[in-house]
Design a protein around this motif. Structure first.
Motif, PDB file in Angstrom:
ATOM      1  N   PHE A  50      58.885  16.129  49.710  1.00 11.79           N
ATOM      2  CA  PHE A  50      59.819  16.358  50.806  1.00 11.79           C
ATOM      3  C   PHE A  50      59.798  15.127  51.708  1.00 11.79           C
ATOM      4  O   PHE A  50      58.738  14.687  52.139  1.00 11.79           O
ATOM      5  CB  PHE A  50      59.411  17.596  51.616  1.00 11.79           C
ATOM      6  N   SER A  51      60.974  14.585  51.995  1.00  8.22           N
ATOM      7  CA  SER A  51      61.088  13.409  52.856  1.00  8.22           C
ATOM      8  C   SER A  51      61.129  13.782  54.330  1.00  8.22           C
ATOM      9  O   SER A  51      60.956  12.930  55.189  1.00  8.22           O
ATOM     10  CB  SER A  51      62.360  12.625  52.510  1.00  8.22           C
ATOM     11  N   HIS A  52      61.386  15.052  54.609  1.00 11.62           N
ATOM     12  CA  HIS A  52      61.505  15.546  55.983  1.00 11.62           C
ATOM     13  C   HIS A  52      60.677  16.816  56.128  1.00 11.62           C
ATOM     14  O   HIS A  52      60.438  17.510  55.144  1.00 11.62           O
ATOM     15  CB  HIS A  52      62.972  15.877  56.304  1.00 11.62           C
ATOM     16  N   PRO A  53      60.292  17.162  57.358  1.00  8.96           N
ATOM     17  CA  PRO A  53      59.644  18.461  57.567  1.00  8.96           C
ATOM     18  C   PRO A  53      60.581  19.565  57.085  1.00  8.96           C
ATOM     19  O   PRO A  53      61.803  19.425  57.125  1.00  8.96           O
ATOM     20  CB  PRO A  53      59.454  18.520  59.086  1.00  8.96           C
ATOM     21  N   PHE A  54      60.012  20.683  56.625  1.00 10.88           N
ATOM     22  CA  PHE A  54      60.820  21.754  56.050  1.00 10.88           C
ATOM     23  C   PHE A  54      60.202  23.112  56.354  1.00 10.88           C
ATOM     24  O   PHE A  54      59.063  23.206  56.810  1.00 10.88           O
ATOM     25  CB  PHE A  54      60.971  21.560  54.535  1.00 10.88           C
ATOM     26  N   THR A  55      60.967  24.158  56.088  1.00 13.93           N
ATOM     27  CA  THR A  55      60.489  25.522  56.286  1.00 13.93           C
ATOM     28  C   THR A  55      60.716  26.332  55.012  1.00 13.93           C
ATOM     29  O   THR A  55      61.562  25.996  54.193  1.00 13.93           O
ATOM     30  CB  THR A  55      61.233  26.221  57.443  1.00 13.93           C
ATOM     31  N   LEU A  56      59.941  27.389  54.891  1.00 13.42           N
ATOM     32  CA  LEU A  56      60.132  28.379  53.839  1.00 13.42           C
ATOM     33  C   LEU A  56      60.428  29.703  54.536  1.00 13.42           C
ATOM     34  O   LEU A  56      59.784  30.041  55.530  1.00 13.42           O
ATOM     35  CB  LEU A  56      58.885  28.512  52.963  1.00 13.42           C
ATOM     36  N   ALA A  57      61.373  30.450  54.008  1.00 12.68           N
ATOM     37  CA  ALA A  57      61.872  31.657  54.672  1.00 12.68           C
ATOM     38  C   ALA A  57      60.771  32.673  54.983  1.00 12.68           C
ATOM     39  O   ALA A  57      60.817  33.322  56.012  1.00 12.68           O
ATOM     40  CB  ALA A  57      62.965  32.298  53.821  1.00 12.68           C
ATOM     41  N   ARG A  58      59.801  32.805  54.144  1.00 19.92           N
ATOM     42  CA  ARG A  58      58.778  33.846  54.321  1.00 19.92           C
ATOM     43  C   ARG A  58      57.685  33.469  55.324  1.00 19.92           C
ATOM     44  O   ARG A  58      56.819  34.288  55.628  1.00 19.92           O
ATOM     45  CB  ARG A  58      58.097  34.150  53.002  1.00 19.92           C
ATOM     46  N   TYR A  59      57.689  32.241  55.809  1.00 19.63           N
ATOM     47  CA  TYR A  59      56.590  31.764  56.638  1.00 19.63           C
ATOM     48  C   TYR A  59      57.101  31.164  57.939  1.00 19.63           C
ATOM     49  O   TYR A  59      58.139  30.518  57.963  1.00 19.63           O
ATOM     50  CB  TYR A  59      55.764  30.713  55.875  1.00 19.63           C
ATOM     51  N   GLN A  60      56.324  31.367  58.998  1.00 16.90           N
ATOM     52  CA  GLN A  60      56.661  30.773  60.278  1.00 16.90           C
ATOM     53  C   GLN A  60      56.183  29.330  60.305  1.00 16.90           C
ATOM     54  O   GLN A  60      55.217  28.965  59.647  1.00 16.90           O
ATOM     55  CB  GLN A  60      55.981  31.521  61.418  1.00 16.90           C
ATOM     56  N   GLY A  61      56.853  28.534  61.072  1.00 17.21           N
ATOM     57  CA  GLY A  61      56.429  27.161  61.278  1.00 17.21           C
ATOM     58  C   GLY A  61      56.979  26.199  60.246  1.00 17.21           C
ATOM     59  O   GLY A  61      57.416  26.587  59.166  1.00 17.21           O
ATOM     60  N   GLU A  62      56.924  24.954  60.643  1.00 21.86           N
ATOM     61  CA  GLU A  62      57.449  23.876  59.825  1.00 21.86           C
ATOM     62  C   GLU A  62      56.305  23.208  59.082  1.00 21.86           C
ATOM     63  O   GLU A  62      55.220  23.043  59.626  1.00 21.86           O
ATOM     64  CB  GLU A  62      58.125  22.874  60.775  1.00 21.86           C
ATOM     65  N   LEU A  63      56.554  22.835  57.844  1.00 22.51           N
ATOM     66  CA  LEU A  63      55.576  22.081  57.062  1.00 22.51           C
ATOM     67  C   LEU A  63      55.952  20.610  57.108  1.00 22.51           C
ATOM     68  O   LEU A  63      57.142  20.276  57.110  1.00 22.51           O
ATOM     69  CB  LEU A  63      55.558  22.580  55.619  1.00 22.51           C
ATOM     70  N   PRO A  64      54.965  19.723  57.159  1.00 17.42           N
ATOM     71  CA  PRO A  64      55.280  18.297  57.256  1.00 17.42           C
ATOM     72  C   PRO A  64      55.834  17.725  55.957  1.00 17.42           C
ATOM     73  O   PRO A  64      55.619  18.271  54.873  1.00 17.42           O
ATOM     74  CB  PRO A  64      53.916  17.667  57.587  1.00 17.42           C
ATOM     75  N   ALA A  65      56.550  16.634  56.084  1.00 16.33           N
ATOM     76  CA  ALA A  65      57.039  15.903  54.914  1.00 16.33           C
ATOM     77  C   ALA A  65      55.837  15.458  54.087  1.00 16.33           C
ATOM     78  O   ALA A  65      54.740  15.278  54.614  1.00 16.33           O
ATOM     79  CB  ALA A  65      57.854  14.698  55.361  1.00 16.33           C
ATOM     80  N   GLY A  66      56.042  15.289  52.791  1.00 16.96           N
ATOM     81  CA  GLY A  66      54.966  14.822  51.927  1.00 16.96           C
ATOM     82  C   GLY A  66      55.072  15.416  50.544  1.00 16.96           C
ATOM     83  O   GLY A  66      56.045  16.075  50.196  1.00 16.96           O
ATOM     84  N   GLU A  67      54.034  15.174  49.753  1.00 16.97           N
ATOM     85  CA  GLU A  67      53.976  15.695  48.389  1.00 16.97           C
ATOM     86  C   GLU A  67      53.264  17.041  48.392  1.00 16.97           C
ATOM     87  O   GLU A  67      52.252  17.214  49.062  1.00 16.97           O
ATOM     88  CB  GLU A  67      53.231  14.729  47.470  1.00 16.97           C
ATOM     89  N   TYR A  68      53.806  17.972  47.616  1.00 19.22           N
ATOM     90  CA  TYR A  68      53.237  19.305  47.484  1.00 19.22           C
ATOM     91  C   TYR A  68      53.153  19.669  46.012  1.00 19.22           C
ATOM     92  O   TYR A  68      54.063  19.385  45.247  1.00 19.22           O
ATOM     93  CB  TYR A  68      54.109  20.345  48.204  1.00 19.22           C
ATOM     94  N   GLU A  69      52.066  20.310  45.642  1.00 17.55           N
ATOM     95  CA  GLU A  69      51.902  20.780  44.277  1.00 17.55           C
ATOM     96  C   GLU A  69      52.510  22.179  44.174  1.00 17.55           C
ATOM     97  O   GLU A  69      52.324  23.024  45.046  1.00 17.55           O
ATOM     98  CB  GLU A  69      50.417  20.834  43.927  1.00 17.55           C
ATOM     99  N   VAL A  70      53.248  22.413  43.089  1.00 18.61           N
ATOM    100  CA  VAL A  70      53.850  23.714  42.818  1.00 18.61           C
ATOM    101  C   VAL A  70      53.164  24.294  41.587  1.00 18.61           C
ATOM    102  O   VAL A  70      53.058  23.638  40.553  1.00 18.61           O
ATOM    103  CB  VAL A  70      55.371  23.588  42.568  1.00 18.61           C
TER     104      VAL A  70
END
Length: 104
Positions: A12-32
Motif C-alpha cells: 500500500f502506497s498510502h494509509p488505508f482502512t479495512l471495513a471490519r476494523y477501526q483506525g487507519e493502517l500505515p502505508a507499507g508491505e503487508y503479508e496476506v
C-alpha cells in the motif's frame, strides 16, 4: 480434509482502512495469508478459499506484536483499488504543480 495455505505480499502506497476494523493502517508491505480446503469427490483437484488474513505488525506500544486480521478477498481488492486510485491522483497532482520548463 486437506488444507493448504499460501502467502503473498501486497504493498500500500498510502494509509488505508479495512471495513471490519477501526483506525487507519500505515502505508507499507503487508503479508496476506490465504487458507483453502480441497474439494472432495471431483475428478480434478480444486480448492475453495476458507479464510483470508492480513498480517499487521504492531507499532509504538504494541511493537513486536503481530495480528492476523480476517478480511475477504473482495475487501482487500477494494482497499488496493482505492490505494491505486490515490497513487494515480498523486501522479497527476505532481505533474500539475511541477514547474514548466522554458523552451529555448
Amino acid at each position: 480434509m486437506t488444507m493448504r495455505s499460501t502467502k503473498t505480499t501486497v504493498t500500500f502506497s498510502h494509509p488505508f482502512t479495512l471495513a471490519r476494523y477501526q483506525g487507519e493502517l500505515p502505508a507499507g508491505e503487508y503479508e496476506v495469508l490465504v487458507e483453502e480446503e480441497l474439494l472432495q469427490g471431483l475428478s480434478f483437484e480444486a480448492y475453495r478459499r476458507t479464510a483470508t488474513y492480513l498480517t499487521v505488525h504492531g507499532s509504538g506500544g504494541h511493537a513486536g506484536r503481530t495480528e492476523l486480521r480476517a478480511t475477504s478477498d473482495n475487501e482487500l481488492k477494494e482497499a488496493l483499488g482505492r490505494d491505486a486510485a490515490l497513487k494515480h491522483t498523486d501522479i497527476h497532482n505532481e505533474a500539475e504543480v511541477s514547474p514548466r520548463k522554458d523552451r529555448p
